[in-house]
Write a protein that holds these residues in place. Structure first.
Motif, PDB file in Angstrom:
ATOM      1  N   ALA A  72      -3.617 -14.714  10.604  1.00  0.00           N
ATOM      2  CA  ALA A  72      -2.635 -13.953  11.379  1.00  0.00           C
ATOM      3  C   ALA A  72      -2.813 -14.191  12.875  1.00  0.00           C
ATOM      4  CB  ALA A  72      -2.755 -12.465  11.061  1.00  0.00           C
ATOM      5  N   ASN A 107      -1.208  -7.557  10.830  1.00  0.00           N
ATOM      6  CA  ASN A 107      -0.748  -8.737  10.105  1.00  0.00           C
ATOM      7  C   ASN A 107       0.211  -9.604  10.903  1.00  0.00           C
ATOM      8  OD1 ASN A 107      -2.096  -8.485   7.548  1.00  0.00           O
ATOM      9  ND2 ASN A 107      -0.757  -6.746   7.092  1.00  0.00           N
ATOM     10  N   ARG A 108       0.850  -9.026  11.948  1.00  0.00           N
ATOM     11  CA  ARG A 108       1.859  -9.766  12.713  1.00  0.00           C
ATOM     12  C   ARG A 108       1.789  -9.352  14.178  1.00  0.00           C
ATOM     13  NH1 ARG A 108       7.316  -7.745  10.541  1.00  0.00           N
ATOM     14  NH2 ARG A 108       6.301  -5.812  11.202  1.00  0.00           N
ATOM     15  N   GLU A 153       1.993  -8.461  -1.948  1.00  0.00           N
ATOM     16  CA  GLU A 153       1.942  -7.228  -1.162  1.00  0.00           C
ATOM     17  C   GLU A 153       1.551  -6.009  -1.980  1.00  0.00           C
ATOM     18  OE1 GLU A 153       6.257  -7.758  -2.541  1.00  0.00           O
ATOM     19  OE2 GLU A 153       4.532  -8.987  -1.956  1.00  0.00           O
ATOM     20  N   ARG A 165      -5.974  -9.050   2.313  1.00  0.00           N
ATOM     21  CA  ARG A 165      -4.679  -8.537   2.723  1.00  0.00           C
ATOM     22  C   ARG A 165      -3.564  -9.415   2.180  1.00  0.00           C
ATOM     23  NH1 ARG A 165      -7.484 -12.716   4.724  1.00  0.00           N
ATOM     24  NH2 ARG A 165      -6.376 -13.880   6.298  1.00  0.00           N
ATOM     25  N   THR A 166      -2.357  -8.901   2.277  1.00  0.00           N
ATOM     26  CA  THR A 166      -1.178  -9.646   1.873  1.00  0.00           C
ATOM     27  C   THR A 166      -1.069 -10.939   2.676  1.00  0.00           C
ATOM     28  OG1 THR A 166      -0.019  -7.599   1.329  1.00  0.00           O
ATOM     29  CG2 THR A 166       1.333  -9.548   1.737  1.00  0.00           C
ATOM     30  N   THR A 167      -0.690 -12.018   2.006  1.00  0.00           N
ATOM     31  CA  THR A 167      -0.434 -13.272   2.713  1.00  0.00           C
ATOM     32  C   THR A 167       0.912 -13.167   3.406  1.00  0.00           C
ATOM     33  OG1 THR A 167      -1.667 -14.490   1.024  1.00  0.00           O
ATOM     34  CG2 THR A 167      -0.245 -15.773   2.484  1.00  0.00           C
ATOM     35  N   VAL A 168       0.900 -13.165   4.732  1.00  0.00           N
ATOM     36  CA  VAL A 168       2.133 -12.978   5.491  1.00  0.00           C
ATOM     37  C   VAL A 168       2.993 -14.236   5.402  1.00  0.00           C
ATOM     38  CG1 VAL A 168       1.124 -11.284   7.048  1.00  0.00           C
ATOM     39  CG2 VAL A 168       0.992 -13.711   7.622  1.00  0.00           C
TER      40      VAL A 168
END
Length: 413
Positions: A72, A107-108, A153, A165-168
């Motif tokens: 990220a 995450n972003r 997610e 964590r979720t793969t963005v």
């Protein structure tokens, strides 16, 4: 509890949403699982290579921090550890707890902003229209790649996902840029959460490559599985996740993830084994587990070699060891295969596959039986791909191997 009122403007709908902002030192266990905006001044930062820590107190352990994983962090134009130090920020995310410290995972770039209005500049990768590389002319191309936690997610209640964590979307796009560039016939993957996330990734990002997904849920408590993408015909698939064996200490074990075996037909006509052996975490206990996994996998291949010395097979994946490991440390998972006569497709290379400091090392391999090695034309660790930052896609570089066995295709990379 202290709260500050902040107004978030949603431009598309012209709706003004009021949401509480909680000071970092007011976050408690009662907030775990809640989506919040947390505010504080960053007084300390640390980039471990895998995670950037934004701390609001010099003695941050057991308190609260915001973290940004390396994949990220690639979405920020300026390194977060440098940019946010000394600034008062607000971060948006779900509160969780890891090893006694409360945290929000960023995450972003859109999920963190400076209270003084300083813009947080972002890098936006290509998200569609990926350039597809040429197929291999008159041959078969195989890639092995640990894609570092390709997760969906959804929180799996039956797995201990820990800090995974979720793969963005931006990282999925980076993975897709690389895979489309390779245009390989077979791809051995490690660290995929489940079949659903890989099916979705294949459908959305690998359109036109013609891959079929092979994945069984393995034994890993965190939920990471071995998988295979192939457009070559499949004769059979075997999972050894239920296979029992005994380690050097006399303990009955099973593969920590799985040993996935896919028999590929057509002109290639070979078995592909996908492995992900026990990590280095855990000292001697981990060494014993990893050694036992390697010996069991080797025994399965050796049975085939005893029946047919020209047996054609590839064993590919993350071995979690270097070939040159000191034998006194009993870390021999790669050397077992070499001593048994398998060929290291990248022998002699000085490139590493694990790309995060300070542990730069070659721990990912594609090993080939002699019966198939006669057709091998190329083996390489790939650390550069046009238009892609590989370190931002995964903490491992892919390994690529080519075989001259089929009369079809276009050009080589």
């Amino acid at each position: 509890m202290r709260h500050v009122l902040v107004f978030i403007f949603v431009a598309l709908s012209n709706v003004v949403v009021a949401q509480d902002v909680v000071p970092w030192d007011a976050i408690t266990d009662a907030h775990i699982g809640q989506e919040l905006v947390v505010q504080g001044q960053v007084v300390r930062t640390y980039d471990s290579g895998k995670v950037t820590h934004l701390n609001f107190h010099e003695q941050w352990q057991g308190k609260f921090e915001a973290i940004i994983f390396a994949s990220a962090a690639c979405d920020f134009r300026v390194a977060p550890a440098d940019f946010f130090l000394g600034r008062e920020i607000q971060v948006r995310g779900k509160v969780s707890k890891y090893k006694g410290t409360l945290q929000v995972i960023i995450n972003r770039p859109q999920d963190v902003w400076c209270t003084d209005g300083t813009q947080v500049a972002a890098n936006v990768p290509v998200s569609h229209g990926f350039k597809v590389g040429p197929k291999l002319k008159n041959g078969v191309r195989i890639v092995a790649w640990n894609v570092e936690n390709l997760f969906d997610e959804h929180d799996d209640p039956y797995r201990n996902e820990g800090n995974t964590r979720t793969t963005v979307e931006s990282r999925k796009a980076r993975l897709a840029t690389v895979i489309n560039h390779f245009n390989a016939d077979v791809i051995a993957l490690e660290e995929v959460e489940n079949r659903g996330v890989l099916e979705d990734f294949n459908k959305r990002y690998l359109q036109g490559l013609g891959y079929e997904v092979v994945l069984f849920e393995g034994n890993d408590t965190r939920g990471i599985d071995n998988a295979l993408l192939t457009r070559l015909p499949i004769n059979s698939v075997t999972s050894y996740r239920h296979c029992d064996y005994v380690d050097a200490k006399g303990v009955t074990r099973r593969f920590g993830r799985d040993l996935l075996r896919v028999s590929i037909g057509g002109e290639f006509n070979a078995d592909v084994y996908v492995v992900h052996f026990k990590s280095q975490h855990g000292d001697e206990k981990s060494d014993v587990k990893r050694e036992a996994e390697a010996l069991k996998a080797l025994s399965i291949i050796q049975d085939e070699l005893d029946a047919d010395p020209n047996y054609r097979a590839v064993i590919a994946g993350d071995f979690n060891e270097v070939l040159e490991m000191d034998e006194s440390k009993k870390q021999l998972s790669v050397k077992f295969f070499i001593d048994a006569g398998l060929i290291d497709s990248c022998a002699g290379t000085d490139k590493y596959t694990y790309n995060k400091k300070p542990y730069l090392s070659r721990i990912d391999f594609v090993l080939v039986t002699k019966g198939l090695a006669v057709d091998m034309t190329r083996g390489a660790v790939i650390d550069e791909v046009p238009g892609a930052n590989l370190e931002c896609a995964s903490d491992h570089y892919p390994v690529l191997v080519e075989f001259a066995v089929a009369a079809s295709g276009e050009d080589s990379l």
